[in-house]
Design a protein around this motif. Sequence first.
Motif, PDB file in Angstrom:
ATOM      1  N   ARG A   1       1.194   4.130  -2.938  1.00 16.45           N
ATOM      2  CA  ARG A   1       1.046   5.549  -2.614  1.00 16.45           C
ATOM      3  C   ARG A   1       2.243   6.353  -3.111  1.00 16.45           C
ATOM      4  O   ARG A   1       2.092   7.457  -3.642  1.00 16.45           O
ATOM      5  CB  ARG A   1       0.878   5.720  -1.110  1.00 16.45           C
ATOM      6  CG  ARG A   1       0.582   7.151  -0.702  1.00 16.45           C
ATOM      7  CD  ARG A   1       0.348   7.277   0.781  1.00 16.45           C
ATOM      8  NE  ARG A   1      -0.748   6.402   1.186  1.00 16.45           N
ATOM      9  CZ  ARG A   1      -0.805   5.771   2.352  1.00 16.45           C
ATOM     10  NH1 ARG A   1       0.165   5.894   3.232  1.00 16.45           N
ATOM     11  NH2 ARG A   1      -1.826   5.010   2.656  1.00 16.45           N
ATOM     12  N   GLN A   2       3.440   5.803  -2.985  1.00 15.03           N
ATOM     13  CA  GLN A   2       4.634   6.501  -3.450  1.00 15.03           C
ATOM     14  C   GLN A   2       4.664   6.608  -4.968  1.00 15.03           C
ATOM     15  O   GLN A   2       5.029   7.652  -5.514  1.00 15.03           O
ATOM     16  CB  GLN A   2       5.883   5.795  -2.934  1.00 15.03           C
ATOM     17  CG  GLN A   2       6.076   5.941  -1.446  1.00 15.03           C
ATOM     18  CD  GLN A   2       7.207   5.086  -0.918  1.00 15.03           C
ATOM     19  OE1 GLN A   2       7.806   4.310  -1.644  1.00 15.03           O
ATOM     20  NE2 GLN A   2       7.492   5.228   0.375  1.00 15.03           N
TER      21      GLN A   2
ATOM     22  N   GLN B   1      -4.634  13.214   0.594  1.00 13.16           N
ATOM     23  CA  GLN B   1      -4.243  12.274   1.644  1.00 13.16           C
ATOM     24  C   GLN B   1      -4.519  12.808   3.041  1.00 13.16           C
ATOM     25  O   GLN B   1      -4.405  12.072   4.008  1.00 13.16           O
ATOM     26  CB  GLN B   1      -2.760  11.945   1.532  1.00 13.16           C
ATOM     27  CG  GLN B   1      -2.432  11.091   0.367  1.00 13.16           C
ATOM     28  CD  GLN B   1      -0.984  10.656   0.406  1.00 13.16           C
ATOM     29  OE1 GLN B   1      -0.170  11.164   1.168  1.00 13.16           O
ATOM     30  NE2 GLN B   1      -0.651   9.692  -0.420  1.00 13.16           N
TER      31      GLN B   1
ATOM     32  N   GLY C   1       2.259   9.280  -5.955  1.00  9.34           N
ATOM     33  CA  GLY C   1       2.821  10.607  -5.719  1.00  9.34           C
ATOM     34  C   GLY C   1       3.791  11.021  -6.810  1.00  9.34           C
ATOM     35  O   GLY C   1       3.788  12.168  -7.270  1.00  9.34           O
TER      36      GLY C   1
ATOM     37  N   ARG D   1       0.829  -1.204   0.000  1.00  8.19           N
ATOM     38  CA  ARG D   1       0.000   0.000   0.000  1.00  8.19           C
ATOM     39  C   ARG D   1       0.873   1.269   0.000  1.00  8.19           C
ATOM     40  O   ARG D   1       0.595   2.221  -0.708  1.00  8.19           O
ATOM     41  CB  ARG D   1      -0.925   0.003   1.212  1.00  8.19           C
ATOM     42  CG  ARG D   1      -1.905   1.149   1.206  1.00  8.19           C
ATOM     43  CD  ARG D   1      -2.896   1.033   2.313  1.00  8.19           C
ATOM     44  NE  ARG D   1      -3.688  -0.177   2.113  1.00  8.19           N
ATOM     45  CZ  ARG D   1      -4.335  -0.816   3.073  1.00  8.19           C
ATOM     46  NH1 ARG D   1      -4.279  -0.385   4.308  1.00  8.19           N
ATOM     47  NH2 ARG D   1      -5.032  -1.899   2.808  1.00  8.19           N
ATOM     48  N   GLU D   2       1.935   1.233   0.771  1.00  5.21           N
ATOM     49  CA  GLU D   2       2.858   2.379   0.811  1.00  5.21           C
ATOM     50  C   GLU D   2       3.569   2.552  -0.529  1.00  5.21           C
ATOM     51  O   GLU D   2       3.767   3.669  -1.002  1.00  5.21           O
ATOM     52  CB  GLU D   2       3.879   2.190   1.937  1.00  5.21           C
ATOM     53  CG  GLU D   2       4.806   3.349   2.121  1.00  5.21           C
ATOM     54  CD  GLU D   2       4.106   4.621   2.560  1.00  5.21           C
ATOM     55  OE1 GLU D   2       4.640   5.710   2.240  1.00  5.21           O
ATOM     56  OE2 GLU D   2       3.055   4.566   3.207  1.00  5.21           O
TER      57      GLU D   2
END
Length: 109
Positions: free
Chosen positions: A9-10, A72, A13, A5-6
């Motif tokens: 998200r990165q 976010q 971004g 998930r991280e």
Amino acid sequence: MENRREAIRQVAGCAVAAAGGAAGMLVWAPYGRRGIFGGFEGATEWNVLWLGLPVMTLGGVAAGLALFALVQGKWRWALKAAALLTALAGFGVAFDVLEGPPLSCGPGC
């Protein structure tokens, strides 16, 4: 699961930052075409390229990151990106980085 998930998200971004940079370049393109290939009396205005392009590109990146941080719910990051965007806008205005072509005054000038 949390690492995946991280990572997503990165990547999102980075994609938003790249899209913001591309949007900044697209907004700059009409100014660049007029400044480089047809400035006042045929003179090239290099400040449109050397100052205008980086300011517009970084402004697009900052705007994208501010929007991404707002989505976010990270208000401090959004404020930092908005402060960077404000500083870039101030720099652009102070140095007139998107100086447009001179206005035509019509017949009889």
